[in-house]
Design an enzyme around this catalytic site. Structure first.
Site, PDB file in Angstrom:
ATOM      1  N   HIS A 180      10.443  10.908   5.290  1.00 30.30           N
ATOM      2  CA  HIS A 180      10.110  10.088   4.045  1.00 30.30           C
ATOM      3  C   HIS A 180       8.966  10.339   3.209  1.00 30.30           C
ATOM      4  O   HIS A 180       8.073   9.358   3.114  1.00 30.30           O
ATOM      5  CB  HIS A 180      10.539   8.622   4.150  1.00 30.30           C
ATOM      6  CG  HIS A 180      11.117   7.772   3.026  1.00 30.30           C
ATOM      7  ND1 HIS A 180      10.498   6.543   2.493  1.00 30.30           N
ATOM      8  CD2 HIS A 180      11.959   8.166   2.158  1.00 30.30           C
ATOM      9  CE1 HIS A 180      11.102   6.167   1.491  1.00 30.30           C
ATOM     10  NE2 HIS A 180      12.044   7.056   1.185  1.00 30.30           N
ATOM     11  N   HIS A 194       5.289  -1.206   8.026  1.00 30.39           N
ATOM     12  CA  HIS A 194       5.927   0.164   8.029  1.00 30.39           C
ATOM     13  C   HIS A 194       7.204  -0.284   8.836  1.00 30.39           C
ATOM     14  O   HIS A 194       7.911  -0.964   8.288  1.00 30.39           O
ATOM     15  CB  HIS A 194       4.870   1.026   8.356  1.00 30.39           C
ATOM     16  CG  HIS A 194       5.316   2.565   8.345  1.00 30.39           C
ATOM     17  ND1 HIS A 194       6.340   2.892   7.744  1.00 30.39           N
ATOM     18  CD2 HIS A 194       4.921   3.575   9.025  1.00 30.39           C
ATOM     19  CE1 HIS A 194       6.514   4.400   7.794  1.00 30.39           C
ATOM     20  NE2 HIS A 194       5.207   4.884   8.536  1.00 30.39           N
ATOM     21  N   VAL A 224       5.361 -13.129   2.520  1.00 29.92           N
ATOM     22  CA  VAL A 224       5.912 -11.794   2.501  1.00 29.92           C
ATOM     23  C   VAL A 224       7.492 -11.753   3.174  1.00 29.92           C
ATOM     24  O   VAL A 224       7.198 -12.091   4.284  1.00 29.92           O
ATOM     25  CB  VAL A 224       5.145 -10.876   2.851  1.00 29.92           C
ATOM     26  CG1 VAL A 224       5.570  -9.390   3.044  1.00 29.92           C
ATOM     27  CG2 VAL A 224       3.759 -10.587   2.233  1.00 29.92           C
ATOM     28  N   MET A 273      10.034  -9.926   5.029  1.00 31.54           N
ATOM     29  CA  MET A 273      10.146  -8.567   5.500  1.00 31.54           C
ATOM     30  C   MET A 273      11.409  -7.907   5.137  1.00 31.54           C
ATOM     31  O   MET A 273      12.417  -8.392   5.011  1.00 31.54           O
ATOM     32  CB  MET A 273       9.981  -8.828   7.198  1.00 31.54           C
ATOM     33  CG  MET A 273       8.692  -9.146   7.599  1.00 31.54           C
ATOM     34  SD  MET A 273       7.391  -7.948   7.090  1.00 31.54           S
ATOM     35  CE  MET A 273       5.886  -8.878   7.299  1.00 31.54           C
ATOM     36  N   PHE A 290      11.733  -6.201   2.551  1.00 32.90           N
ATOM     37  CA  PHE A 290      11.968  -6.013   0.980  1.00 32.90           C
ATOM     38  C   PHE A 290      10.718  -5.414   0.325  1.00 32.90           C
ATOM     39  O   PHE A 290       9.457  -5.703   1.055  1.00 32.90           O
ATOM     40  CB  PHE A 290      12.059  -7.642   0.398  1.00 32.90           C
ATOM     41  CG  PHE A 290      13.423  -8.057   0.615  1.00 32.90           C
ATOM     42  CD1 PHE A 290      14.451  -7.955  -0.147  1.00 32.90           C
ATOM     43  CD2 PHE A 290      13.831  -8.697   1.732  1.00 32.90           C
ATOM     44  CE1 PHE A 290      15.620  -8.315  -0.254  1.00 32.90           C
ATOM     45  CE2 PHE A 290      15.025  -9.119   1.916  1.00 32.90           C
ATOM     46  CZ  PHE A 290      15.886  -9.124   1.317  1.00 32.90           C
ATOM     47  N   HIS A 340       8.614  -2.062  -1.460  1.00 31.38           N
ATOM     48  CA  HIS A 340       8.328  -0.596  -1.217  1.00 31.38           C
ATOM     49  C   HIS A 340       7.130  -0.237  -1.774  1.00 31.38           C
ATOM     50  O   HIS A 340       7.123  -0.728  -3.119  1.00 31.38           O
ATOM     51  CB  HIS A 340       9.304   0.332  -1.310  1.00 31.38           C
ATOM     52  CG  HIS A 340       9.338   1.640  -0.296  1.00 31.38           C
ATOM     53  ND1 HIS A 340       8.645   2.710  -0.908  1.00 31.38           N
ATOM     54  CD2 HIS A 340       9.875   1.914   0.886  1.00 31.38           C
ATOM     55  CE1 HIS A 340       8.664   3.595   0.021  1.00 31.38           C
ATOM     56  NE2 HIS A 340       9.388   3.277   1.234  1.00 31.38           N
ATOM     57  N   ARG A 353      17.624   4.625   0.194  1.00 34.04           N
ATOM     58  CA  ARG A 353      18.516   4.667   1.523  1.00 34.04           C
ATOM     59  C   ARG A 353      19.369   3.485   1.722  1.00 34.04           C
ATOM     60  O   ARG A 353      20.448   3.376   2.470  1.00 34.04           O
ATOM     61  CB  ARG A 353      17.523   4.744   2.592  1.00 34.04           C
ATOM     62  CG  ARG A 353      16.641   6.056   2.480  1.00 34.04           C
ATOM     63  CD  ARG A 353      15.478   5.893   3.221  1.00 34.04           C
ATOM     64  NE  ARG A 353      14.461   5.022   3.048  1.00 34.04           N
ATOM     65  CZ  ARG A 353      13.412   4.620   3.459  1.00 34.04           C
ATOM     66  NH1 ARG A 353      12.995   5.373   4.729  1.00 34.04           N
ATOM     67  NH2 ARG A 353      12.619   4.020   3.064  1.00 34.04           N
ATOM     68  N   ASP A 370      14.982  -1.027   6.224  1.00 35.82           N
ATOM     69  CA  ASP A 370      14.677  -1.922   7.375  1.00 35.82           C
ATOM     70  C   ASP A 370      15.583  -3.030   7.219  1.00 35.82           C
ATOM     71  O   ASP A 370      15.923  -3.709   8.307  1.00 35.82           O
ATOM     72  CB  ASP A 370      13.202  -2.186   7.643  1.00 35.82           C
ATOM     73  CG  ASP A 370      12.524  -1.238   7.899  1.00 35.82           C
ATOM     74  OD1 ASP A 370      13.047  -0.253   8.782  1.00 35.82           O
ATOM     75  OD2 ASP A 370      11.180  -0.910   7.398  1.00 35.82           O
ATOM     76  N   ARG A 415      12.109   9.837  13.489  1.00 35.00           N
ATOM     77  CA  ARG A 415      11.130  10.372  12.795  1.00 35.00           C
ATOM     78  C   ARG A 415      10.231  11.097  13.451  1.00 35.00           C
ATOM     79  O   ARG A 415       9.784  11.903  12.702  1.00 35.00           O
ATOM     80  CB  ARG A 415      10.372   8.995  12.185  1.00 35.00           C
ATOM     81  CG  ARG A 415       9.289   9.050  11.241  1.00 35.00           C
ATOM     82  CD  ARG A 415       9.607  10.111   9.996  1.00 35.00           C
ATOM     83  NE  ARG A 415      10.521   9.076   9.264  1.00 35.00           N
ATOM     84  CZ  ARG A 415       9.973   8.197   8.560  1.00 35.00           C
ATOM     85  NH1 ARG A 415       8.654   8.040   8.162  1.00 35.00           N
ATOM     86  NH2 ARG A 415      10.914   7.646   7.382  1.00 35.00           N
ATOM     87  N   ARG A 427     -10.593  14.494   4.950  1.00 31.07           N
ATOM     88  CA  ARG A 427     -11.620  13.762   5.048  1.00 31.07           C
ATOM     89  C   ARG A 427     -12.155  13.169   3.695  1.00 31.07           C
ATOM     90  O   ARG A 427     -12.879  14.048   2.815  1.00 31.07           O
ATOM     91  CB  ARG A 427     -12.724  14.764   5.645  1.00 31.07           C
ATOM     92  CG  ARG A 427     -13.937  14.155   6.162  1.00 31.07           C
ATOM     93  CD  ARG A 427     -14.979  13.278   5.318  1.00 31.07           C
ATOM     94  NE  ARG A 427     -15.924  12.918   6.216  1.00 31.07           N
ATOM     95  CZ  ARG A 427     -16.635  11.923   5.487  1.00 31.07           C
ATOM     96  NH1 ARG A 427     -16.272  11.003   4.448  1.00 31.07           N
ATOM     97  NH2 ARG A 427     -17.724  11.351   6.085  1.00 31.07           N
TER      98      ARG A 427
END
Ligand code: COA
Length: 374
Positions: free
Chosen positions: A186, A221, A254, A256, A258, A260, A269, A311, A336, A355
């Protein structure tokens, strides 16, 4: 805060890639130019893994060789198996995943060889061995015997076999395969960027993947798929879903699974994974999770216009397949590894040390006083 600071690198393009393209405007995701939905319908996960690593879909003989290579490399050393068996039973399997890749780095004869051919061989070894180590922990922490990989089984079949001692129906394997295809890659998400950042100092692939696993663990993530399951378990039954989600939104929690960073109108997806989740739900005669799924999703879209990410459907799918909740994110890792490896090789091929700069906002020009004067 000054306007030139881009917190979270929001909207910053840091490099080029040929691995995948996320196109939020047309709700599309391609791997090496192929639409991911098309890959899900026409290919096995191993074919997609080959594509991500080798830039092209395999022909029959290339695929045969690839599968043989994977099969040959599936066994882990006795040393690693013993380490896994002796890991704390309460350890999070993501911490186990991170540690086993690190141990593989200690054991690999080519660890410090960053040539393209060596990196490809190491990528295959990490990809082939990690499921064996994860499945070993799945069983060892329950006091069960460790099941070694079995020849002749595909990637998904073999993983189920090593976890449960048997291979489920073709439909379940296909749904699992699809989830792995959707999780494989991704673009510059946080774990992939972590892997590329570690690589940019000319460090090795085991170090980069170990770091990437640490990054994927976080609930913002990959860890979200586990959190989705915890949420569904808290909701318990469909009758509680509306009250629960409305209260969560009133509290500004929040939710979870939901939202992005890149997709704001829906994750490309999700429709495919949702289709396979519903299939698995039907096979399992599930009366609860698919209903909770729809109720929570509808409220999130109606009240907040926030859509589910991948997810959200994978969480309950893995649960219905029989996996422990804390193994959901390690399953994400198994897939992944392909995307991370491709990015690591791409970074090596055109490297520039990563950097960035920071704006200093601390104390200015202070004079050091001797200890007895402070
Ligand atoms: N539940 C409730 N509100 C959410 C939300 C969620 N899952 N995701 C975003 N929002 C809200 C934020 O609270 C914010 O509202 P505000 O403007 O009133 O403060 C707004 O939407 C923008 O969100 P923001 O956090 O700034 O977006 P981001 O791009 O930085 O974050 C995520 C993206 C993925 C970190 C975020 O959506 C999230 O935390 N989701 C849950 C974790 C998850 O599922 N992660 C897996 C991602 S694949």
């Amino acid at each position: 805060m000054s306007e030139d600071i881009k917190k979270g690198l929001l909207g910053i393009v840091v490099d080029e890639t040929t691995v995948s393209q996320v196109m939020p405007d047309i709700n599309s995701l391609t791997y090496r130019g192929y639409a991911v939905q098309d890959l899900c319908e026409k290919c096995s996960f191993e074919e997609v893994a080959y594509l991500i690593l080798n830039k092209e879909l395999p022909n029959k003989s290339q695929f045969r060789k690839f599968k043989k290579d994977l099969e040959k490399n599936r066994n882990i050393t006795i040393n690693l198996r013993e380490i896994v068996k002796h890991m704390p039973k309460k350890a999070h399997p993501m911490d186990v995943a991170r540690t086993v890749v690190s141990v593989m780095g200690l054991e690999d004869k080519e660890t410090n060889n960053n040539s393209p051919s060596s990196n490809m061989r190491k990528a295959i070894r990490i990809f082939a061995k990690t499921p064996t180590a994860i499945a070993a922990f799945f069983r060892a922490r329950k006091g069960k015997n460790v099941i070694p990989p079995k020849k002749g089984l595909g990637f998904s079949e073999n993983f189920f076999y090593m976890c449960f001692g048997k291979v489920p129906s073709k439909e379940i394997i296909k749904a699992f395969d699809v989830s792995l295809i959707l999780y494989a890659e991704h673009s510059f998400n946080v774990s992939t960027f972590t892997a590329r950042t570690i690589t940019s100092s000319l460090s090795d692939i085991h170090s980069a993947i170990t770091g990437a696993i640490g990054s994927l663990k976080g609930p913002l993530h990959g860890g979200a798929n586990e959190e989705v399951m915890h949420m569904m378990n808290k909701i318990k039954k469909p009758e509680n879903a509306l009250k629960w989600i409305n209260k969560a939104l009133d509290n500004k929690d929040v939710v979870m699974g939901f939202g992005h960073r890149v997709y704001k109108k829906g994750d490309s997806r999700v429709p495919t994974m949702e289709k396979y989740f519903k299939k698995v739900s039907k096979i399992n005669k599930d009366k609860k999770f698919h209903k909770i799924y729809d109720l929570v999703k509808n409220v999130m879209i109606e009240r907040k216009n926030i859509h589910p990410n991948v997810d959200y459907p994978t969480g309950p799918t893995y649960h219905l397949m029989g996996f422990d909740t804390d193994f959901f994110t390690p399953i994400f890792v198994l897939s992944r590894i392909t995307g991370w490896s491709a990015h690591i090789m791409e970074q090596h091929a055109a490297n520039k040390l990563i950097r960035p700069l920071s704006k200093y906002s601390g104390e200015q020009h202070r004079k050091v006083m001797l200890l007895n004067q402070r």
